[in-house]
Design a protein around this motif. Structure first.
Motif, PDB file in Angstrom:
ATOM      1  N   ILE A 114       0.838  -1.205   0.000  1.00  0.00           N
ATOM      2  CA  ILE A 114       0.000   0.000   0.000  1.00  0.00           C
ATOM      3  C   ILE A 114       0.870   1.251   0.000  1.00  0.00           C
ATOM      4  O   ILE A 114       0.562   2.245  -0.677  1.00  0.00           O
ATOM      5  CB  ILE A 114      -0.962  -0.001   1.206  1.00  0.00           C
ATOM      6  CG1 ILE A 114      -1.933  -1.190   1.098  1.00  0.00           C
ATOM      7  CG2 ILE A 114      -1.753   1.306   1.271  1.00  0.00           C
ATOM      8  CD1 ILE A 114      -2.842  -1.375   2.294  1.00  0.00           C
ATOM      9  N   ARG A 115       1.971   1.212   0.741  1.00  0.00           N
ATOM     10  CA  ARG A 115       2.883   2.374   0.734  1.00  0.00           C
ATOM     11  C   ARG A 115       3.448   2.604  -0.666  1.00  0.00           C
ATOM     12  O   ARG A 115       3.586   3.754  -1.107  1.00  0.00           O
ATOM     13  CB  ARG A 115       4.002   2.175   1.757  1.00  0.00           C
ATOM     14  CG  ARG A 115       3.523   2.207   3.204  1.00  0.00           C
ATOM     15  CD  ARG A 115       4.663   2.402   4.181  1.00  0.00           C
ATOM     16  NE  ARG A 115       5.635   1.314   4.155  1.00  0.00           N
ATOM     17  CZ  ARG A 115       5.532   0.209   4.881  1.00  0.00           C
ATOM     18  NH1 ARG A 115       4.476   0.033   5.671  1.00  0.00           N
ATOM     19  NH2 ARG A 115       6.460  -0.727   4.825  1.00  0.00           N
ATOM     20  N   GLN A 116       3.766   1.534  -1.357  1.00  0.00           N
ATOM     21  CA  GLN A 116       4.252   1.669  -2.732  1.00  0.00           C
ATOM     22  C   GLN A 116       3.156   2.234  -3.640  1.00  0.00           C
ATOM     23  O   GLN A 116       3.422   3.060  -4.521  1.00  0.00           O
ATOM     24  CB  GLN A 116       4.718   0.314  -3.261  1.00  0.00           C
ATOM     25  CG  GLN A 116       6.035  -0.172  -2.676  1.00  0.00           C
ATOM     26  CD  GLN A 116       7.205   0.682  -3.123  1.00  0.00           C
ATOM     27  OE1 GLN A 116       7.395   0.924  -4.308  1.00  0.00           O
ATOM     28  NE2 GLN A 116       7.978   1.156  -2.153  1.00  0.00           N
ATOM     29  N   TYR A 117       1.933   1.822  -3.403  1.00  0.00           N
ATOM     30  CA  TYR A 117       0.810   2.318  -4.199  1.00  0.00           C
ATOM     31  C   TYR A 117       0.660   3.829  -4.061  1.00  0.00           C
ATOM     32  O   TYR A 117       0.304   4.519  -5.031  1.00  0.00           O
ATOM     33  CB  TYR A 117      -0.475   1.623  -3.771  1.00  0.00           C
ATOM     34  CG  TYR A 117      -1.725   2.353  -4.197  1.00  0.00           C
ATOM     35  CD1 TYR A 117      -2.136   2.355  -5.525  1.00  0.00           C
ATOM     36  CD2 TYR A 117      -2.487   3.074  -3.258  1.00  0.00           C
ATOM     37  CE1 TYR A 117      -3.281   3.043  -5.917  1.00  0.00           C
ATOM     38  CE2 TYR A 117      -3.620   3.756  -3.644  1.00  0.00           C
ATOM     39  CZ  TYR A 117      -4.011   3.740  -4.970  1.00  0.00           C
ATOM     40  OH  TYR A 117      -5.135   4.433  -5.359  1.00  0.00           O
ATOM     41  N   ARG A 118       0.916   4.345  -2.875  1.00  0.00           N
ATOM     42  CA  ARG A 118       0.802   5.794  -2.674  1.00  0.00           C
ATOM     43  C   ARG A 118       1.715   6.544  -3.644  1.00  0.00           C
ATOM     44  O   ARG A 118       1.466   7.707  -3.963  1.00  0.00           O
ATOM     45  CB  ARG A 118       1.211   6.174  -1.247  1.00  0.00           C
ATOM     46  CG  ARG A 118       0.485   5.455  -0.127  1.00  0.00           C
ATOM     47  CD  ARG A 118      -0.912   5.925   0.072  1.00  0.00           C
ATOM     48  NE  ARG A 118      -1.506   5.344   1.283  1.00  0.00           N
ATOM     49  CZ  ARG A 118      -2.798   5.201   1.478  1.00  0.00           C
ATOM     50  NH1 ARG A 118      -3.662   5.601   0.555  1.00  0.00           N
ATOM     51  NH2 ARG A 118      -3.258   4.660   2.591  1.00  0.00           N
ATOM     52  N   HIS A 233       0.559   3.550   9.166  1.00  0.00           N
ATOM     53  CA  HIS A 233       1.487   2.503   8.725  1.00  0.00           C
ATOM     54  C   HIS A 233       1.374   2.169   7.245  1.00  0.00           C
ATOM     55  O   HIS A 233       2.099   1.308   6.751  1.00  0.00           O
ATOM     56  CB  HIS A 233       1.320   1.229   9.568  1.00  0.00           C
ATOM     57  CG  HIS A 233      -0.072   0.719   9.637  1.00  0.00           C
ATOM     58  ND1 HIS A 233      -0.956   1.109  10.611  1.00  0.00           N
ATOM     59  CD2 HIS A 233      -0.746  -0.162   8.852  1.00  0.00           C
ATOM     60  CE1 HIS A 233      -2.117   0.493  10.429  1.00  0.00           C
ATOM     61  NE2 HIS A 233      -2.016  -0.280   9.372  1.00  0.00           N
ATOM     62  N   THR A 234       0.453   2.853   6.529  1.00  0.00           N
ATOM     63  CA  THR A 234       0.409   2.663   5.079  1.00  0.00           C
ATOM     64  C   THR A 234       0.822   3.934   4.337  1.00  0.00           C
ATOM     65  O   THR A 234       0.560   4.073   3.143  1.00  0.00           O
ATOM     66  CB  THR A 234      -0.993   2.232   4.607  1.00  0.00           C
ATOM     67  OG1 THR A 234      -1.930   3.282   4.888  1.00  0.00           O
ATOM     68  CG2 THR A 234      -1.426   0.944   5.296  1.00  0.00           C
ATOM     69  N   MET A 235       1.482   4.843   5.051  1.00  0.00           N
ATOM     70  CA  MET A 235       1.999   6.057   4.430  1.00  0.00           C
ATOM     71  C   MET A 235       3.507   5.903   4.232  1.00  0.00           C
ATOM     72  O   MET A 235       4.226   5.539   5.166  1.00  0.00           O
ATOM     73  CB  MET A 235       1.704   7.279   5.307  1.00  0.00           C
ATOM     74  CG  MET A 235       0.217   7.508   5.549  1.00  0.00           C
ATOM     75  SD  MET A 235      -0.712   7.754   4.019  1.00  0.00           S
ATOM     76  CE  MET A 235      -0.001   9.319   3.479  1.00  0.00           C
ATOM     77  N   PRO A 236       4.021   6.122   3.021  1.00  0.00           N
ATOM     78  CA  PRO A 236       5.448   5.912   2.759  1.00  0.00           C
ATOM     79  C   PRO A 236       6.331   6.861   3.560  1.00  0.00           C
ATOM     80  O   PRO A 236       6.020   8.045   3.706  1.00  0.00           O
ATOM     81  CB  PRO A 236       5.573   6.162   1.256  1.00  0.00           C
ATOM     82  CG  PRO A 236       4.403   7.025   0.916  1.00  0.00           C
ATOM     83  CD  PRO A 236       3.303   6.605   1.834  1.00  0.00           C
ATOM     84  N   SER A 237       7.409   6.308   4.070  1.00  0.00           N
ATOM     85  CA  SER A 237       8.381   7.131   4.800  1.00  0.00           C
ATOM     86  C   SER A 237       9.187   7.956   3.811  1.00  0.00           C
ATOM     87  O   SER A 237       9.171   7.712   2.589  1.00  0.00           O
ATOM     88  CB  SER A 237       9.323   6.227   5.594  1.00  0.00           C
ATOM     89  OG  SER A 237      10.122   5.451   4.710  1.00  0.00           O
ATOM     90  N   LEU A 238       9.931   8.921   4.335  1.00  0.00           N
ATOM     91  CA  LEU A 238      10.784   9.746   3.476  1.00  0.00           C
ATOM     92  C   LEU A 238      11.815   8.881   2.762  1.00  0.00           C
ATOM     93  O   LEU A 238      12.083   9.058   1.569  1.00  0.00           O
ATOM     94  CB  LEU A 238      11.488  10.818   4.315  1.00  0.00           C
ATOM     95  CG  LEU A 238      12.442  11.749   3.548  1.00  0.00           C
ATOM     96  CD1 LEU A 238      11.705  12.492   2.441  1.00  0.00           C
ATOM     97  CD2 LEU A 238      13.093  12.739   4.510  1.00  0.00           C
ATOM     98  N   ALA A 239      12.365   7.912   3.479  1.00  0.00           N
ATOM     99  CA  ALA A 239      13.358   7.020   2.879  1.00  0.00           C
ATOM    100  C   ALA A 239      12.760   6.221   1.729  1.00  0.00           C
ATOM    101  O   ALA A 239      13.399   6.038   0.681  1.00  0.00           O
ATOM    102  CB  ALA A 239      13.928   6.076   3.939  1.00  0.00           C
TER     103      ALA A 239
END
Length: 251
Positions: A114-118, A233-239
């Motif tokens: 999901i983070r990648q989807y963002r 927890h489904t939001m992408p980190s800066l890294a």
């Protein structure tokens, strides 16, 4: 009809019935044959019980996504239950180990998807990958449940590691109990199913599990709508964002 294709490299163990060195592998191959024969039997049963469904019925998008997972759970449950007497102790061990290894990583992997989807925005890819993670978890749970039900044993009695992991995996605990209950209910009526609606309780469970997992698939006029709520927890980190942008920029 069903066609079973056997790999001679593995099935060659059956050619040495008196060789003790082949005993364990021979038992595994016999169990594998029994399991696949269980699928053949079940397919024949479903063709008789649900005419016009197998390889014929076309479902709307949302229903097709949920049915694929729900029917996969039943398929592996019944094949494992029918072949349980051929499995001995090794099958319980194998099913438990595989289920535990998948459950341990499923939610983290789905959250990462999901983070990648963002960042990439490909909704079809999102649904395929997220449902794939949770489908594997439910399928391997179904293998284990079917095998133990076929032996007349319980997870609590015979698969202690799986029982411990399920109880410590908060989001999955209620779904595991519902999965076991719904599969047993389907088995109670096996041979007398009247329509594809027999899968509805399993489909509802799958829908609720996917929703807990971060995606909500709704059927609407003209198609399906997928909601992906913004939770921490489904939001992408800066890294992760930097890594993604760097990979996209690479030649």
């Amino acid at each position: 009809r069903s066609v079973m294709v056997l790999n001679a490299f593995h099935m060659a163990a059956l050619a040495y019935p008196d060789d003790p060195k082949c005993a364990e592998y021979r038992d595994r191959m016999i169990h594998t044959l029994a399991h696949e024969s269980g699928h053949v039997h079940d397919l024949g049963m479903q063709v008789k019980m649900l005419p016009g469904v197998v390889l014929e019925l076309k479902l709307p998008y949302r229903e097709a996504v949920l049915f694929r997972i729900a029917s996969g759970c039943w398929d592996e449950y019944i094949a494992s239950r029918l072949s349980a007497c051929f499995g001995k102790e090794f099958a319980t061990k194998d099913f438990q180990e595989t289920f535990c290894s998948v459950l341990k990583e499923a939610k983290d992997r789905a959250d990462a998807v999901i983070r990648q989807y963002r960042m990439h925005g490909d909704r079809a890819r999102l649904i395929d990958e997220v449902t794939g993670e949770y489908r594997r978890t439910l399928l391997y749970a179904s293998y284990l449940l079917g095998h133990l039900d076929g032996l007349g044993e319980s997870v609590e009695e015979s698969a202690h590691e799986a029982d411990k992991l399920v109880k410590s995996t908060e989001y999955f605990t209620p779904f595991f109990g519902r999965l076991r209950s719904e599969l047993r209910t389907m088995h109670d009526g096996y041979g007398e199913w009247k329509s594809i609606d027999v899968y509805e309780p399993l489909k509802q469970m799958v829908y609720e599990m996917l929703k807990v997992g971060g995606i909500d698939i709704e059927q609407r006029d003209g198609g399906a709508y997928v909601d992906v709520p913004f939770i921490p927890h489904t939001m992408p980190s800066l890294a992760e964002q930097i890594e993604y942008r760097t990979s996209k920029a690479a030649p």
